[in-house]
Design a protein around this motif. Structure first.
Motif, PDB file in Angstrom:
ATOM      1  N   SER A 143     -35.024 -13.227 -39.665  1.00  0.00           N
ATOM      2  CA  SER A 143     -34.246 -13.350 -38.304  1.00  0.00           C
ATOM      3  C   SER A 143     -34.531 -14.884 -37.729  1.00  0.00           C
ATOM      4  O   SER A 143     -35.790 -15.140 -37.512  1.00  0.00           O
ATOM      5  CB  SER A 143     -34.912 -12.400 -37.235  1.00  0.00           C
ATOM      6  N   GLU A 159     -33.759 -16.362 -35.200  1.00  0.00           N
ATOM      7  CA  GLU A 159     -33.769 -16.400 -33.579  1.00  0.00           C
ATOM      8  C   GLU A 159     -35.206 -16.083 -33.649  1.00  0.00           C
ATOM      9  O   GLU A 159     -36.075 -16.666 -32.778  1.00  0.00           O
ATOM     10  CB  GLU A 159     -33.069 -15.364 -32.802  1.00  0.00           C
ATOM     11  N   LEU A 160     -35.766 -15.302 -34.184  1.00  0.00           N
ATOM     12  CA  LEU A 160     -37.230 -14.632 -34.115  1.00  0.00           C
ATOM     13  C   LEU A 160     -38.047 -15.681 -34.461  1.00  0.00           C
ATOM     14  O   LEU A 160     -39.265 -16.022 -34.069  1.00  0.00           O
ATOM     15  CB  LEU A 160     -37.433 -13.242 -34.639  1.00  0.00           C
ATOM     16  N   ASN A 186     -38.394 -18.296 -31.951  1.00  0.00           N
ATOM     17  CA  ASN A 186     -39.248 -17.799 -30.865  1.00  0.00           C
ATOM     18  C   ASN A 186     -40.666 -17.814 -31.396  1.00  0.00           C
ATOM     19  O   ASN A 186     -41.546 -18.179 -30.394  1.00  0.00           O
ATOM     20  CB  ASN A 186     -38.918 -16.466 -30.408  1.00  0.00           C
ATOM     21  N   TYR A 226     -44.753 -10.812 -39.133  1.00  0.00           N
ATOM     22  CA  TYR A 226     -43.227 -11.386 -39.688  1.00  0.00           C
ATOM     23  C   TYR A 226     -43.252 -12.150 -41.064  1.00  0.00           C
ATOM     24  O   TYR A 226     -42.744 -12.016 -41.650  1.00  0.00           O
ATOM     25  CB  TYR A 226     -43.061 -12.582 -38.497  1.00  0.00           C
ATOM     26  N   PHE A 257     -38.417  -9.114 -40.314  1.00  0.00           N
ATOM     27  CA  PHE A 257     -37.824  -9.015 -38.997  1.00  0.00           C
ATOM     28  C   PHE A 257     -37.820  -7.319 -38.883  1.00  0.00           C
ATOM     29  O   PHE A 257     -37.081  -6.688 -39.891  1.00  0.00           O
ATOM     30  CB  PHE A 257     -36.457  -9.540 -38.697  1.00  0.00           C
ATOM     31  N   THR A 269     -42.041  -6.294 -35.322  1.00  0.00           N
ATOM     32  CA  THR A 269     -42.171  -7.606 -34.766  1.00  0.00           C
ATOM     33  C   THR A 269     -41.443  -7.784 -33.480  1.00  0.00           C
ATOM     34  O   THR A 269     -41.724  -8.635 -32.675  1.00  0.00           O
ATOM     35  CB  THR A 269     -41.444  -8.364 -36.052  1.00  0.00           C
ATOM     36  N   THR A 270     -40.318  -7.204 -33.227  1.00  0.00           N
ATOM     37  CA  THR A 270     -39.722  -7.403 -32.075  1.00  0.00           C
ATOM     38  C   THR A 270     -40.456  -6.813 -30.801  1.00  0.00           C
ATOM     39  O   THR A 270     -40.572  -7.670 -29.815  1.00  0.00           O
ATOM     40  CB  THR A 270     -38.124  -6.351 -32.101  1.00  0.00           C
ATOM     41  N   HIS A 316     -43.343  -9.375 -30.169  1.00  0.00           N
ATOM     42  CA  HIS A 316     -42.835 -10.431 -29.370  1.00  0.00           C
ATOM     43  C   HIS A 316     -42.720 -10.093 -28.024  1.00  0.00           C
ATOM     44  O   HIS A 316     -43.009 -10.802 -27.106  1.00  0.00           O
ATOM     45  CB  HIS A 316     -41.339 -10.845 -30.089  1.00  0.00           C
TER      46      HIS A 316
END
Length: 89
Positions: A9, A11-12, A15, A60, A65, A69-70, A73
């Protein structure tokens, strides 16, 4: 048996990179505190944030992803917000 590919990901990843920079900055600020007892208090309070980041980064890299992991975060962000609200930098 073939190894499964990690789902990535962008985006991740962005981040996580931002989180690393925040961790480095806050750690440097904590190390600049002159009084040892206050510095130790800040270090102890910052441990949950650091732990959440390290777990997120490692997981990660290993699995990529996914929901875990979400969630890590989100835990990192919650821990960071709590630290910032309780301790003045």
């Amino acid at each position: 048996m073939a190894k499964r590919r990690r789902k990535l990901s962008p985006e991740l990843e962005k981040n996580i990179s931002l989180a690393k920079k925040q961790i480095e900055l806050i750690t440097a600020i904590i190390h600049d505190i002159d009084e040892d007892d206050i510095q130790e208090e800040y270090k102890s309070a910052f441990l949950p944030v650091m732990s959440a980041y390290m777990s997120l980064d490692q997981l990660y890299r290993e699995v990529g992803f996914n929901d875990e992991t979400t969630n890590l975060h989100l835990l990192y962000l919650t821990s960071l917000d709590q630290f910032k609200s309780e301790y003045e930098l």
